[in-house]
Design a protein around this motif. Structure first.
Motif, short mmCIF file in Angstrom:
data_model
loop_
_atom_site.label_atom_id
_atom_site.label_comp_id
_atom_site.label_asym_id
_atom_site.label_seq_id
_atom_site.Cartn_x
_atom_site.Cartn_y
_atom_site.Cartn_z
N UNK A 167 0.86 -1.18 0.00
CA UNK A 167 0.00 0.00 0.00
C UNK A 167 0.90 1.23 0.00
N UNK A 168 0.35 2.35 -0.47
CA UNK A 168 1.15 3.57 -0.55
C UNK A 168 0.35 4.74 0.00
N UNK A 169 0.99 5.53 0.84
CA UNK A 169 0.36 6.70 1.42
C UNK A 169 1.26 7.29 2.49
N UNK A 170 0.97 8.51 2.89
CA UNK A 170 1.78 9.18 3.91
C UNK A 170 1.44 8.60 5.28
N UNK A 171 2.39 7.88 5.88
CA UNK A 171 2.15 7.29 7.19
C UNK A 171 3.03 7.90 8.29
N UNK A 179 3.57 11.46 8.34
CA UNK A 179 3.10 12.82 8.58
C UNK A 179 3.87 13.91 7.88
N UNK A 180 4.77 13.57 6.95
CA UNK A 180 5.55 14.61 6.26
C UNK A 180 4.93 15.02 4.93
N UNK A 181 3.72 14.51 4.64
CA UNK A 181 2.96 14.84 3.43
C UNK A 181 3.54 14.20 2.17
N UNK A 182 4.53 13.34 2.31
CA UNK A 182 5.12 12.64 1.17
C UNK A 182 4.71 11.18 1.25
N UNK A 183 4.13 10.61 0.18
CA UNK A 183 3.68 9.22 0.24
C UNK A 183 4.82 8.26 0.55
N UNK A 184 4.56 7.33 1.44
CA UNK A 184 5.50 6.28 1.80
C UNK A 184 5.02 4.95 1.22
N UNK A 185 5.92 3.99 1.14
CA UNK A 185 5.58 2.65 0.65
C UNK A 185 5.53 1.69 1.84
N UNK A 186 4.43 0.95 1.93
CA UNK A 186 4.23 0.02 3.04
C UNK A 186 4.08 -1.38 2.45
N UNK A 187 4.86 -2.31 2.98
CA UNK A 187 4.87 -3.67 2.46
C UNK A 187 4.66 -4.67 3.60
N UNK A 214 9.12 7.79 2.07
CA UNK A 214 9.05 8.34 0.73
C UNK A 214 10.03 9.45 0.47
N UNK A 215 10.49 10.12 1.53
CA UNK A 215 11.42 11.24 1.36
C UNK A 215 12.87 10.78 1.33
N UNK A 216 13.23 9.83 2.19
CA UNK A 216 14.64 9.45 2.32
C UNK A 216 14.96 8.08 1.75
N UNK A 217 13.93 7.24 1.55
CA UNK A 217 14.16 5.88 1.08
C UNK A 217 14.58 4.92 2.17
N UNK A 218 14.71 5.40 3.41
CA UNK A 218 15.13 4.54 4.51
C UNK A 218 14.05 3.52 4.83
#
Length: 242
Positions: A19-23, A25-33, A55-59
């Motif tokens: 799933x993908x969405x901001x989790x 709180x930085x307003x940038x979508x993150x990837x959740x697996x 989504x911002x840093x790739x960490x």
């Protein structure tokens, strides 16, 4: 997606839900697996792990799930706490009879992963008694909220009733049923305020598991520190009209 596949190969695991969405709180979508290991397309999945890619840093942040073996894991992202940031709902089929599930809700605000809901804890808290009574009744007692329900059996098949009751509607012997662990946990925005509640289903069984009497339905709401019971009802099956 390249980072995601690279991660999977390193860990010798497969992505089984995404799933993908901001989790955070930085307003940038993150990837959740959800990742795991399976031997075939239909086999049980082992070593189920939650993985979040910023989504911002790739960490990457990962945590093995408490119950990390099951089938058909799914992800849902939605705000359960009212802070405006999506939380992570995980559902995993146990593969057991009754369609029971493992369920978790996590928050990842400010990249701080925290468990908000665990179905094992819920199942320990929400206890029930199922007792057959004279006059073709079954009493279901919910201990947590000290609430009693009565199920009327008079529309059940005569063969079924004759095994349990005498001709005067008295029990031939004591009969007890049970309530399953969670067999479905669904995100629903009952208030239409963009904050989701949880609706938990638990199957009620009589003399044997296929002897379904109905479902307990618990609506759970975040109170600022945990999910609490907001509303409860008992749903029964109808009978075909003559």
């Amino acid at each position: 997606m390249q980072n995601h596949y690279h991660y999977s190969n390193i860990r010798n695991s497969t992505v089984v839900a995404f799933a993908r969405g901001d989790v955070n709180g930085d307003k940038i979508p993150d990837s959740v697996y959800i990742t795991g290991m399976k031997e075939s397309d239909v086999s049980i999945i082992k070593n189920l792990t939650l993985v979040i890619q910023d989504g911002a840093t790739g960490s990457l942040t990962q945590v093995p799930l408490n119950e990390n073996i099951g089938y058909n894991p799914t992800l849902f992202l939605g705000d359960f706490t009212g802070d405006g940031v999506r939380d992570i709902l995980i559902t995993i089929a146990t593969g057991g009879s009754g369609g029971t599930t493992y369920n978790y809700v996590y928050t990842f605000v400010h990249n701080n992963l925290r468990l908000l809901f665990d179905s094992d804890v819920y199942n320990q808290m929400y206890q029930y008694g199922v007792t057959y009574k004279d006059d073709y009744k079954v009493e279901v007692f919910s201990s947590l909220n000290n609430t009693k329900y009565l199920i009327d059996l008079t529309l059940r098949e005569p063969e079924y009733l004759n095994e349990i009751y005498d001709t005067n509607g008295k029990l031939k012997s004591a009969v007890n049923g049970w309530v399953d662990p969670i067999s479905g946990l669904y995100p629903i925005d009952f208030d239409s305020n963009k904050i989701y509640e949880l609706l938990a289903y638990q199957k009620i069984s009589g003399r044997y598991h296929a002897d379904s009497l109905g479902f307990i339905q618990n609506r759970l709401k975040w109170n600022g520190s945990r999910f609490v019971l907001d509303y409860q009802d008992l749903a029964i099956f109808g009978s075909r009209a003559e």
